[in-house]
Design a protein around this motif. Structure first.
Motif, mmCIF file in Angstrom:
data_model
loop_
_atom_site.group_PDB
_atom_site.id
_atom_site.type_symbol
_atom_site.label_atom_id
_atom_site.label_comp_id
_atom_site.label_asym_id
_atom_site.label_seq_id
_atom_site.Cartn_x
_atom_site.Cartn_y
_atom_site.Cartn_z
ATOM 1 N N ILE A 1 0.862 -1.184 0.000
ATOM 2 C CA ILE A 1 0.000 0.000 0.000
ATOM 3 C C ILE A 1 0.894 1.228 0.000
ATOM 4 O O ILE A 1 1.740 1.395 0.880
ATOM 5 C CB ILE A 1 -0.915 0.015 1.243
ATOM 6 C CG1 ILE A 1 -1.758 -1.260 1.297
ATOM 7 C CG2 ILE A 1 -1.804 1.244 1.238
ATOM 8 C CD1 ILE A 1 -2.559 -1.379 2.577
ATOM 9 N N GLY A 2 0.735 2.070 -0.989
ATOM 10 C CA GLY A 2 1.481 3.327 -1.031
ATOM 11 C C GLY A 2 2.767 3.273 -1.821
ATOM 12 O O GLY A 2 3.483 4.271 -1.873
ATOM 13 N N PHE A 3 3.074 2.126 -2.446
ATOM 14 C CA PHE A 3 4.341 2.082 -3.202
ATOM 15 C C PHE A 3 4.264 2.941 -4.458
ATOM 16 O O PHE A 3 5.248 3.573 -4.858
ATOM 17 C CB PHE A 3 4.691 0.638 -3.562
ATOM 18 C CG PHE A 3 6.024 0.526 -4.235
ATOM 19 C CD1 PHE A 3 7.196 0.536 -3.489
ATOM 20 C CD2 PHE A 3 6.124 0.460 -5.614
ATOM 21 C CE1 PHE A 3 8.427 0.453 -4.103
ATOM 22 C CE2 PHE A 3 7.359 0.382 -6.233
ATOM 23 C CZ PHE A 3 8.512 0.374 -5.477
ATOM 24 N N ASP A 4 3.068 2.986 -5.100
ATOM 25 C CA ASP A 4 2.944 3.803 -6.319
ATOM 26 C C ASP A 4 3.184 5.267 -6.003
ATOM 27 O O ASP A 4 3.879 5.976 -6.754
ATOM 28 C CB ASP A 4 1.554 3.606 -6.930
ATOM 29 C CG ASP A 4 1.397 2.222 -7.537
ATOM 30 O OD1 ASP A 4 2.432 1.596 -7.838
ATOM 31 O OD2 ASP A 4 0.256 1.749 -7.699
ATOM 32 N N ALA A 5 2.622 5.725 -4.886
ATOM 33 C CA ALA A 5 2.841 7.133 -4.511
ATOM 34 C C ALA A 5 4.308 7.386 -4.210
ATOM 35 O O ALA A 5 4.858 8.435 -4.571
ATOM 36 C CB ALA A 5 1.980 7.483 -3.293
ATOM 37 N N HIS A 6 4.937 6.420 -3.573
ATOM 38 C CA HIS A 6 6.369 6.573 -3.285
ATOM 39 C C HIS A 6 7.195 6.554 -4.566
ATOM 40 O O HIS A 6 8.179 7.293 -4.705
ATOM 41 C CB HIS A 6 6.819 5.444 -2.350
ATOM 42 C CG HIS A 6 8.298 5.420 -2.099
ATOM 43 N ND1 HIS A 6 8.959 6.397 -1.380
ATOM 44 C CD2 HIS A 6 9.245 4.524 -2.499
ATOM 45 C CE1 HIS A 6 10.234 6.117 -1.339
ATOM 46 N NE2 HIS A 6 10.445 4.975 -2.021
ATOM 47 N N ALA A 7 6.766 5.719 -5.537
ATOM 48 C CA ALA A 7 7.547 5.578 -6.775
ATOM 49 C C ALA A 7 7.483 6.825 -7.636
ATOM 50 O O ALA A 7 8.353 7.043 -8.496
ATOM 51 C CB ALA A 7 7.049 4.369 -7.552
ATOM 52 N N GLY B 1 12.968 6.296 3.975
ATOM 53 C CA GLY B 1 12.084 7.409 4.307
ATOM 54 C C GLY B 1 10.696 7.271 3.697
ATOM 55 O O GLY B 1 9.940 8.237 3.649
ATOM 56 N N ALA B 2 10.353 6.097 3.196
ATOM 57 C CA ALA B 2 9.047 5.872 2.590
ATOM 58 C C ALA B 2 7.983 5.655 3.659
ATOM 59 O O ALA B 2 8.293 5.474 4.843
ATOM 60 C CB ALA B 2 9.117 4.667 1.648
ATOM 61 N N SER B 3 6.689 5.647 3.211
ATOM 62 C CA SER B 3 5.564 5.410 4.132
ATOM 63 C C SER B 3 4.690 4.301 3.564
ATOM 64 O O SER B 3 3.474 4.437 3.407
ATOM 65 C CB SER B 3 4.758 6.690 4.326
ATOM 66 O OG SER B 3 5.558 7.723 4.853
#
Length: 713
Positions: free
Chosen positions: A550-556, A630-632
């Motif tokens: 969850i949230g990897f696309d936003a991090h990428a 530093g990802a979420s």
């Protein structure tokens, strides 16, 4: 029919050749020259090497003998010079004078009858029994009681009232408390003489007056107060030495005695060094030092380090007197006393003598060494010999006379011939083996050289057969520059070309196998390689983990393409490591998720626990990833257990997948709440209810039946 089958025609008869062929002649010539030269070289090397090794053995033994000779001569010279210097010392002169005078005063001091009885009882009950036990002879106690009143007096106060073997007490006794002038003189000057014993290691220090009375003994032993010119000491070497010193009248005089069985020492062999005490105008007595036999043995044995000093297992250096008896200890007795008797008896020593040596644990003046080498040394000769010795019938011996003033001793170094010449035996064996090996090698080489003209063809035929059999690594030598060499080169090129092609095929096969193993289990890959196209397998009792990032696309979105791939690989490697750690099998990896199973390839009784543990560890991997980058990112994982089906999907684009109710339910339970966490079905919760905390968070419908969904606490 004849034209169609020419092979059936009879071969033309070969003309018979008489005499030796060229191959046979070459073989005979090579063998004859090579074998003759090998034998000649071997014989010359053997003779020269054997003589050199034997000479080296004699030289080594001679060197050891010379070193021991220097040491023992230096040891005696040191003792003799020390006695001369000690006798000239002012303390020695003053002390001897006081002791002689005090002894003379005691001549007028007879003992009481009860005191006399103590002295006589000492000899009757203590000394004589000990002497008889040690010597094996009978003695009369009254023969040893001092005849003079002074002698009886000193022995009563200093000798008879202590243990016979308490030497330390005798050495430390300086004043018996009798108030006599002798005790006063002993208290004043005794420490000087006892100091010689302590510092220089002397066995004992005696002082005699001009009449032969022993007026002082460092150990206050049985010889204190006796007269050496009276029996049983009148014929002793000590009496002879003291009389000779006094007779010559020179303060520089020093006399060294040979070993003699000294009665006060319980018949133990004893040697003395004597020198006069006095001034330029008057000699008051004689200083006699008992030679420390331990120091002599230490020199001759190298402090017991025979092997370290080049004497091997059987070598030793010993001293002998003109009576052809040993004057030092035997190595064999020191190292192997239990085998001593049998060994020396086997080499000529009388059994009674050998047993006596073992009983007293000493060889001085007991062990006979009556051998040609010892007799030659006694006659003044120096040399080496291969002769008998007391421990072996064949010994390597180096002998020489000693230059010690007053002694007719010789020194003998010996080693058993078998050990001394062991290098010669080894060399002989090596020469024989080497020569035989050379003869064999020459014979084989000659045979090979004689066949050199037919070998290329034979090798080429053999190589062709091996290639036909599938061995593409074969190659034929290309040493010759004739047609055979050209043919061999062409064959090698052909074989090399085939080998390269085969290696490429093998490499491709390995790569294909690796690729298949990354896509599917090995059992399914084996079925695929065998030609099956539609492959599916049903598995029972398998746990499935369906995880979603969850949230990897936003991090990428913050990363470029290379950075995105790098970080995604970091996450997936972490999941892979966790799978290995938990015993879980990865099925496939998605960009935003991960599908794994437990109990699919390897059946496991605890597959449910492993699946839940893996889901937990995946969340820990995500947490570590967030801390590093530093990802979420969060992770939702669903776990179910049951029956699944695995197989190959599609034909043009091959893929391995997993499907079934357990996969479907694992996929659905993960998204019941939409929150990160590990969600499990009712069946998983039932299996782990006693070990893992759960909380109910919702339900899903499967085949018309609603099932609760649980979150791992």
């Amino acid at each position: 029919m004849t034209a169609d089958r020419p092979a059936s025609l009879p071969a033309a008869p070969r003309r018979r050749r008489y005499g030796l062929t060229i191959q046979s002649k070459l073989l005979v010539m090579l063998l004859g020259v090579s074998l003759a030269s090998s034998v000649i070289v071997g014989v010359i090397g053997f003779v020269n090497g054997r003589d050199s090794l034997r000479d080296d053995a004699f030289e080594q033994l001679t060197t050891i003998r010379e070193l021991r000779t220097e040491e023992i001569e230096r040891e005696f010279a040191s003792i003799q010079n020390g006695v001369v210097l000690d006798s000239r010392n002012a303390s020695a002169v003053e002390g001897a004078t006081a002791l002689v005078d005090a002894f003379a005063d005691l001549q007028a001091t007879p003992l009481e009858p009860d005191q006399d009885a103590v002295v006589e009882a000492f000899y009757e009950e203590t000394f004589v029994p000990a002497l008889e036990e040690r010597s094996g002879l009978d003695y009369a106690p009254e023969a040893f009681v001092p005849a003079s009143p002074a002698g009886r007096y000193l022995q009563y106060h200093y000798t008879a009232q202590r243990a016979l073997d308490d030497f330390d007490a005798g050495l430390a006794l300086t004043d018996a408390g009798d108030g006599s002038a002798w005790s006063a003189a002993n208290a004043e000057y005794g420490p000087y003489f006892t100091g010689l014993v302590d510092a220089l290691g002397y066995e004992d220090v005696l002082i005699t007056d001009r009449e032969g009375n022993v007026v002082y003994s460092a150990y206050k032993s049985v010889d204190l107060g006796v007269n050496l010119n009276e029996e049983p000491y009148a014929s002793s070497t000590l009496a002879t030495a003291t009389n000779e010193v006094l007779r010559n009248g020179s303060l520089d005089e020093v006399v060294t005695t040979d070993f003699e069985r000294y009665l006060p020492s319980l018949n133990v062999p004893t040697a003395w060094v004597a020198s006069p005490i006095g001034s330029a105008t008057e000699i008051v007595g004689v200083l006699a030092v008992q030679v420390p036999i331990d120091q002599i043995n230490a020199v001759m044995t190298g402090n017991g380090r025979w092997a370290e000093q080049g004497l091997g297992e059987t070598g030793e250096v010993y001293l002998a007197g003109s009576d052809l008896l040993m004057r030092s200890t035997s190595r064999l007795l020191a190292e192997n006393p239990e085998s001593y008797v049998d060994t020396v008896v086997a080499n000529g020593t009388p059994r009674a003598v050998a047993e006596r040596i073992a009983e007293v644990n000493g060889t001085v003046q007991l062990q006979p060494v009556d051998f040609p080498s010892t007799r030659a040394a006694v006659a003044g000769e120096t040399g080496t010999a291969l002769t008998a010795d007391y421990t072996d019938s064949s010994s390597l011996v180096a002998y020489a006379p000693l230059d010690i003033d007053g002694l007719s001793w010789v020194i003998v170094a010996h080693m058993d011939a078998d050990e001394a010449f062991a290098p010669v035996a080894d060399f002989t064996r090596n020469i024989v083996i080497s020569t035989l090996a050379i003869l064999l090698a020459v014979s084989v080489l000659s045979l090979l050289l004689a066949q050199v003209f037919t070998r290329p063809v034979k090798k080429l035929v053999d190589a062709v057969r091996r290639v036909a059999g599938g061995d593409l690594a074969v190659a034929v030598p290309q040493g010759s520059r004739d047609e055979f060499g050209d043919l061999g080169a062409a064959f090698n090129d052909m074989a090399a070309s085939l080998r390269v092609k085969q290696e490429l095929i093998d490499e491709q096969r390995v790569e294909n196998a690796k690729l298949l193993h990354t896509l599917m289990p090995e059992t399914m890959a084996a079925r695929y390689r065998e030609g099956e196209e539609t492959i599916a397998e049903e598995h029972e009792n398998v746990s499935v983990v369906y995880a979603e990032l969850i949230g990897f696309d936003a991090h990428a979105e913050k990363l470029n393409g290379q950075e995105e791939i790098t970080e995604l690989n970091l996450l997936m490697r972490g999941f892979d490591d966790a799978a290995v750690s938990c015993g879980v099998e990865k099925v496939r990896t998605l960009r935003g998720g991960y599908l794994a199973s437990s109990g699919l390839i390897v059946p496991r009784v605890d597959n449910v626990r492993r699946a839940v543990d893996f889901a937990r560890q995946m969340r820990e991997v995500v947490a570590r990833f967030n801390a590093q980058t530093g990802a979420s990112i969060e992770l939702r994982a669903g776990v179910d257990t049951g029956t699944v089906t695995s197989g190959l999907v599609a034909r043009t684009s091959l893929a391995y997948d997993l499907w079934g109710d357990a996969v479907n339910l694992a996929h659905r339970v993960r998204s019941v709440t939409g929150e990160p966490g590990v969600y499990v079905s009712q069946s998983v919760r039932d299996r782990l209810a006693d070990t893992v905390p759960f909380s109910e968070v919702g339900s899903v419908e499967l085949h018309g039946v609603r099932q609760p969904v649980w979150r791992v606490g």
